[in-house]
Design a protein around this motif. Structure first.
Motif, PDB file in Angstrom:
ATOM      1  N   ARG A 427       0.822  -1.214   0.000  1.00 15.15           N
ATOM      2  CA  ARG A 427       0.000   0.000   0.000  1.00 15.15           C
ATOM      3  C   ARG A 427       0.856   1.264   0.000  1.00 15.15           C
ATOM      4  NH1 ARG A 427      -5.419  -0.742   1.059  1.00 15.15           N
ATOM      5  NH2 ARG A 427      -6.028  -2.849   1.684  1.00 15.15           N
ATOM      6  N   ASN A 428       2.082   1.177   0.563  1.00 14.51           N
ATOM      7  CA  ASN A 428       2.965   2.349   0.577  1.00 14.51           C
ATOM      8  C   ASN A 428       3.789   2.444  -0.708  1.00 14.51           C
ATOM      9  OD1 ASN A 428       4.837   0.333   0.848  1.00 14.51           O
ATOM     10  ND2 ASN A 428       5.626   1.011   2.850  1.00 14.51           N
ATOM     11  N   SER A 429       3.445   1.643  -1.708  1.00 16.09           N
ATOM     12  CA  SER A 429       4.051   1.609  -3.053  1.00 16.09           C
ATOM     13  C   SER A 429       5.436   0.984  -3.086  1.00 16.09           C
ATOM     14  CB  SER A 429       4.107   3.021  -3.677  1.00 16.09           C
ATOM     15  OG  SER A 429       5.188   3.770  -3.160  1.00 16.09           O
ATOM     16  N   SER A 430       5.860   0.340  -1.990  1.00 12.32           N
ATOM     17  CA  SER A 430       7.155  -0.339  -2.003  1.00 12.32           C
ATOM     18  C   SER A 430       7.005  -1.736  -2.611  1.00 12.32           C
ATOM     19  CB  SER A 430       7.712  -0.449  -0.576  1.00 12.32           C
ATOM     20  OG  SER A 430       6.860  -1.244   0.229  1.00 12.32           O
ATOM     21  N   ASP A 431       8.111  -2.254  -3.123  1.00 10.96           N
ATOM     22  CA  ASP A 431       8.088  -3.562  -3.758  1.00 10.96           C
ATOM     23  C   ASP A 431       7.885  -4.690  -2.749  1.00 10.96           C
ATOM     24  OD1 ASP A 431       9.037  -3.118  -6.707  1.00 10.96           O
ATOM     25  OD2 ASP A 431      10.389  -1.904  -5.484  1.00 10.96           O
ATOM     26  N   ILE A 432       7.185  -5.715  -3.171  1.00 10.44           N
ATOM     27  CA  ILE A 432       7.076  -6.944  -2.384  1.00 10.44           C
ATOM     28  C   ILE A 432       8.072  -7.930  -2.991  1.00 10.44           C
ATOM     29  CG2 ILE A 432       5.545  -8.771  -1.540  1.00 10.44           C
ATOM     30  CD1 ILE A 432       3.187  -6.935  -2.046  1.00 10.44           C
ATOM     31  N   PHE A 433       9.275  -7.953  -2.466  1.00 10.05           N
ATOM     32  CA  PHE A 433      10.341  -8.731  -3.086  1.00 10.05           C
ATOM     33  C   PHE A 433      10.105 -10.241  -2.993  1.00 10.05           C
ATOM     34  CE2 PHE A 433      12.445  -4.641  -2.359  1.00 10.05           C
ATOM     35  CZ  PHE A 433      13.019  -4.433  -3.604  1.00 10.05           C
ATOM     36  N   ASP A 434       9.230 -10.647  -2.067  1.00  8.34           N
ATOM     37  CA  ASP A 434       8.933 -12.077  -1.959  1.00  8.34           C
ATOM     38  C   ASP A 434       8.091 -12.585  -3.119  1.00  8.34           C
ATOM     39  OD1 ASP A 434      10.405 -12.457   0.283  1.00  8.34           O
ATOM     40  OD2 ASP A 434       8.730 -12.420   1.698  1.00  8.34           O
ATOM     41  N   THR A 435       7.659 -11.679  -4.011  1.00 10.81           N
ATOM     42  CA  THR A 435       6.939 -12.132  -5.203  1.00 10.81           C
ATOM     43  C   THR A 435       7.901 -12.460  -6.349  1.00 10.81           C
ATOM     44  OG1 THR A 435       6.625  -9.875  -6.024  1.00 10.81           O
ATOM     45  CG2 THR A 435       4.891 -10.794  -4.611  1.00 10.81           C
ATOM     46  N   LEU A 436       9.187 -12.517  -6.071  1.00 10.73           N
ATOM     47  CA  LEU A 436      10.150 -12.949  -7.084  1.00 10.73           C
ATOM     48  C   LEU A 436       9.698 -14.313  -7.609  1.00 10.73           C
ATOM     49  CD1 LEU A 436      13.038 -12.030  -8.183  1.00 10.73           C
ATOM     50  CD2 LEU A 436      13.944 -13.794  -6.654  1.00 10.73           C
ATOM     51  N   HIS A 437       9.522 -14.414  -8.914  1.00  9.09           N
ATOM     52  CA  HIS A 437       8.942 -15.627  -9.479  1.00  9.09           C
ATOM     53  C   HIS A 437       9.614 -15.974 -10.802  1.00  9.09           C
ATOM     54  CE1 HIS A 437       6.761 -12.282 -11.293  1.00  9.09           C
ATOM     55  NE2 HIS A 437       6.433 -13.086 -12.310  1.00  9.09           N
ATOM     56  N   ALA A 438       9.365 -17.178 -11.264  1.00  9.71           N
ATOM     57  CA  ALA A 438       9.977 -17.668 -12.499  1.00  9.71           C
ATOM     58  C   ALA A 438       9.049 -18.669 -13.161  1.00  9.71           C
ATOM     59  CB  ALA A 438      11.335 -18.315 -12.206  1.00  9.71           C
ATOM     60  N   ALA A 439       9.264 -18.883 -14.456  1.00 11.82           N
ATOM     61  CA  ALA A 439       8.520 -19.902 -15.207  1.00 11.82           C
ATOM     62  C   ALA A 439       9.443 -21.079 -15.458  1.00 11.82           C
ATOM     63  CB  ALA A 439       8.018 -19.331 -16.531  1.00 11.82           C
ATOM     64  N   CYS A 440       9.076 -22.240 -14.941  1.00  8.24           N
ATOM     65  CA  CYS A 440       9.876 -23.441 -15.159  1.00  8.24           C
ATOM     66  C   CYS A 440       9.833 -23.835 -16.639  1.00  8.24           C
ATOM     67  CB  CYS A 440       9.327 -24.610 -14.340  1.00  8.24           C
ATOM     68  SG  CYS A 440       9.338 -24.352 -12.561  1.00  8.24           S
ATOM     69  N   PRO A 441      10.917 -24.409 -17.149  1.00 11.61           N
ATOM     70  CA  PRO A 441      10.902 -24.872 -18.539  1.00 11.61           C
ATOM     71  C   PRO A 441       9.786 -25.883 -18.774  1.00 11.61           C
ATOM     72  CG  PRO A 441      13.133 -24.916 -17.663  1.00 11.61           C
ATOM     73  CD  PRO A 441      12.224 -24.651 -16.505  1.00 11.61           C
ATOM     74  N   VAL A 442       9.176 -25.794 -19.941  1.00 14.77           N
ATOM     75  CA  VAL A 442       8.135 -26.761 -20.322  1.00 14.77           C
ATOM     76  C   VAL A 442       8.828 -28.058 -20.731  1.00 14.77           C
ATOM     77  CG1 VAL A 442       6.275 -27.261 -21.933  1.00 14.77           C
ATOM     78  CG2 VAL A 442       6.570 -24.926 -21.052  1.00 14.77           C
ATOM     79  N   LEU A 443       8.548 -29.113 -20.001  1.00 13.82           N
ATOM     80  CA  LEU A 443       9.187 -30.388 -20.267  1.00 13.82           C
ATOM     81  C   LEU A 443       8.485 -31.124 -21.405  1.00 13.82           C
ATOM     82  CD1 LEU A 443      11.492 -32.157 -19.307  1.00 13.82           C
ATOM     83  CD2 LEU A 443       9.978 -33.142 -17.584  1.00 13.82           C
ATOM     84  N   GLU A 444       7.155 -31.076 -21.419  1.00 13.11           N
ATOM     85  CA  GLU A 444       6.383 -31.675 -22.506  1.00 13.11           C
ATOM     86  C   GLU A 444       5.094 -30.913 -22.653  1.00 13.11           C
ATOM     87  OE1 GLU A 444       4.843 -36.077 -24.060  1.00 13.11           O
ATOM     88  OE2 GLU A 444       5.531 -35.807 -21.986  1.00 13.11           O
ATOM     89  N   GLY A 445       4.860 -30.386 -23.831  1.00 14.02           N
ATOM     90  CA  GLY A 445       3.703 -29.536 -24.075  1.00 14.02           C
ATOM     91  C   GLY A 445       4.176 -28.205 -24.619  1.00 14.02           C
ATOM     92  N   SER A 446       3.368 -27.164 -24.435  1.00 11.48           N
ATOM     93  CA  SER A 446       3.764 -25.832 -24.889  1.00 11.48           C
ATOM     94  C   SER A 446       2.936 -24.776 -24.155  1.00 11.48           C
ATOM     95  CB  SER A 446       3.564 -25.693 -26.404  1.00 11.48           C
ATOM     96  OG  SER A 446       2.202 -25.799 -26.732  1.00 11.48           O
TER      97      SER A 446
END
Length: 446
Positions: A427-446
Motif C-alpha cells: 500500500r505504501n508503493s514499495s516492492d514486495i520482493f517475496d513475489t520474485l517468481h519464475a517460469a519453469c521450462p516446459v518439459l512436454e507440451g507448450s
C-alpha cells in the motif's frame, strides 16, 4: 553415326540410373519425415522436436550434398509453403534440451531415449539410468549436445553426453575406436573451460590418460567414463528455482488460513461465484479457477498464434533469461480480449484501463523465464511499475511449465482457464520482493 547412337544410349542409361538412385534417396527421406505423421503428441515432445528439426535442416542439407539439386529443393520448399529450419534453429533446439536437463536433472541416457524423468538427486551423470530401451538420438546427436553444453559452460551435462557416447550398450553402430576418438575431441573442448568450471581437472586427466591405459582402447574408454562421473558429480547447482521446478513446493505454511472459498468480489459474480484458493497468505497469492471459458481460451490462442514473436525483456533485448514467444493484444482487436480484461477488472477490483495490453506467451521447447520481479524492483518511484499480476493459463501442460515463487518455496502448475493472482507492490508503493517468481521450462507440451 552408329557409334554415336550407342554412346548416347549408354549416357542416357547412366543418367537414368543416377536419377533413379537420387529419387530413391528422396523417397527414403520423405518416408522418414512421414514416419511420425498422425502422432499429434510428437510436436510436444522435446526430443521428437529436436529430431525433426535435425532432419529438416542437417539431413536435408546432407542429401543435397549427394546431388546437384539445390534448385529442386527451393522449388519443393516453396510449393510446400514452408521455411525449413536453419542452423540457428538446430542449435536452439539442442540448447532447449540442455536447459531441460539442467533444470530437471534428466540424464543423457534418459533424454536419448525420450524419457522425461525428473530426477531430484544431484548430478545428471547417473550410469544406472542406461537401459536397453531404444535410442531416439544418434551418436552425432550426443556429440552435438555435448558440444553445445561445453560451449555454454554446462560442464556436467556435456560430460554426461560424452560418457553416454562411450557406453558399450549405446550406439552399437559405432566402433570403440570411433567413439573414443570423438570423446577425446569433446574432452579437449571441455578442457578449455575456466578452472572454476572444472576445465583444469579435465586437462590434467588428459595428460596422464594414455600412460595409465598403455594405449588400450577399451581400458581408456572405461577410465574416461569413470573420470567423467567424478568430475560431473563435483559440480554444484545452487539455483533455488530449479530445485522447486523439480521437487515442487517446499513451503511449510499449511496453516488454517490457507483455504478455498467461493468469492463474490463484484455483483457480476453473484450467480457464479469465483472459485478461489489461497496459496500463500503473506504476500497474498491466490489461484482463481475457471476464470476463463474454453471458448475464450481457444479464441485467444487463435488470435495470438500468428502474431507470436520471440519475447524480449526490459529494454527490448533478447536474452536467455527469457526464452519464449509472446504477442500483445488490445481490447479492440477481438471480443475475447475485451471480455477477459473486463472480467479481470471485476474480479480484482482494479482499473484495468491503464494496465499493460494482454500478453500471451508460448514457451515451446524448453522455454522458461528465470526469476524476476514484475514491479521491476523500483516501486512507484520511477513509475511504470505493475501494481499486480494476473497470470492466465489457456492450456494444460503435460510436464513442467510451473510458476515458482523462489522465496516462498511455492510452485503452481498450469490449470487451463485458471488465473494466478498477486500484488507486486504494498500500500505504501514499495516492492514486495517475496513475489520474485519464475517460469519453469516446459518439459512436454507448450
Amino acid at each position: 553415326l552408329c557409334s554415336s547412337r550407342a554412346r548416347l544410349a549408354d549416357a542416357l542409361l547412366n543418367y537414368a540410373e543416377t536419377e533413379s538412385s537420387r529419387l530413391e534417396r528422396l523417397r527414403q527421406f520423405a518416408d522418414t519425415l512421414r514416419s511420425n505423421d498422425g502422432n499429434v503428441s510428437g510436436i510436444e515432445h522435446p526430443v521428437e522436436a529436436y529430431v525433426t528439426i535435425r532432419q529438416m535442416s542437417r539431413e536435408w542439407k546432407a542429401l543435397l550434398g549427394q546431388c546437384d539439386c539445390a534448385e529442386t529443393y527451393q522449388l519443393v520448399a516453396k510449393s510446400a509453403g514452408i521455411r525449413p529450419p536453419a542452423e540457428d534453429d538446430y542449435n536452439g533446439a539442442a540448447d532447449a534440451l540442455l536447459r531441460l536437463q539442467d533444470v530437471y536433472r534428466i540424464s543423457a541416457a534418459a533424454m536419448a531415449r525420450g524419457r522425461l524423468e525428473v530426477n531430484s538427486k544431484k548430478g545428471t551423470g547417473d550410469g544406472e539410468q542406461t537401459d536397453s530401451g531404444p535410442l531416439m538420438l544418434t551418436a552425432e546427436d550426443a556429440i552435438h549436445l555435448a558440444t553445445r553444453a561445453f560451449n555454454t559452460s554446462l560442464l556436467s551435462i556435456g560430460m554426461d553426453w560424452a560418457r553416454l557416447l562411450l557406453m558399450s550398450d549405446a550406439f552399437p553402430d559405432w566402433t570403440i575406436e570411433r567413439k573414443l576418438s570423438r570423446a577425446l575431441d569433446l574432452l579437449q573442448l571441455a578442457a578449455q573451460l575456466p578452472s572454476s568450471q572444472g576445465g583444469s581437472q579435465i586437462g590434467a586427466f588428459l595428460e596422464n590418460m594414455w600412460n595409465k591405459t598403455s594405449g588400450n582402447l577399451t581400458g581408456a574408454a572405461a577410465k574416461i567414463s569413470s573420470q567423467i562421473k567424478v568430475i560431473s558429480d563435483g559440480e554444484k547447482e545452487t539455483e533455488n528455482y530449479k530445485e522447486i521446478c523439480r521437487e515442487g513446493s517446499r513451503t511449510n505454511n499449511h496453516s488454517s488460513s490457507l483455504t478455498c472459498r467461493l468469492a463474490v468480489p463484484h455483483p457480476f459474480f453473484t450467480l457464479a461465484p469465483v472459485k478461489e484458493e489461497l496459496l500463500n497468505s503473506d504476500p497474498r497469492v491466490t489461484f482463481l479457477y475457471d476464470i476463463l471459458t474454453d471458448r475464450e481460451s481457444d479464441r485467444l490462442t487463435e488470435v495470438a498464434d500468428p502474431r507470436l514473436q520471440r519475447a524480449r525483456v526490459s529494454g527490448g533485448v533478447f536474452t536467455k533469461i527469457r526464452v519464449s514467444k509472446s504477442a500483445f493484444l488490445d481490447d479492440e482487436e477481438d471480443w475475447s480480449v475485451e471480455r477477459v480484461n473486463r472480467r479481470l477488472g471485476l474480479v480484482t477490483g482494479l482499473n484495468v484501463s491503464d494496465s499493460d495490453p494482454l500478453q500471451l506467451g508460448n514457451y515451446g521447447i524448453g522455454g522458461q523465464y528465470e526469476p524476476h520481479l514484475d514491479s521491476k524492483g523500483v516501486g512507484l518511484a520511477k513509475g511504470n511499475s505493475r501494481l499486480a499480476t494476473a497470470l492466465l493459463y489457456i492450456n494444460n501442460v503435460k510436464q513442467g511449465g510451473g510458476t515458482v515463487f523462489t522465496r516462498l518455496g511455492l510452485r503452481v502448475q498450469p490449470v487451463k482457464n485458471g488465473a494466478l493472482y498477486w500484488h507486486n507492490l504494498r500500500r505504501n508503493s514499495s516492492d514486495i520482493f517475496d513475489t520474485l517468481h519464475a517460469a519453469c521450462p516446459v518439459l512436454e507440451g507448450s
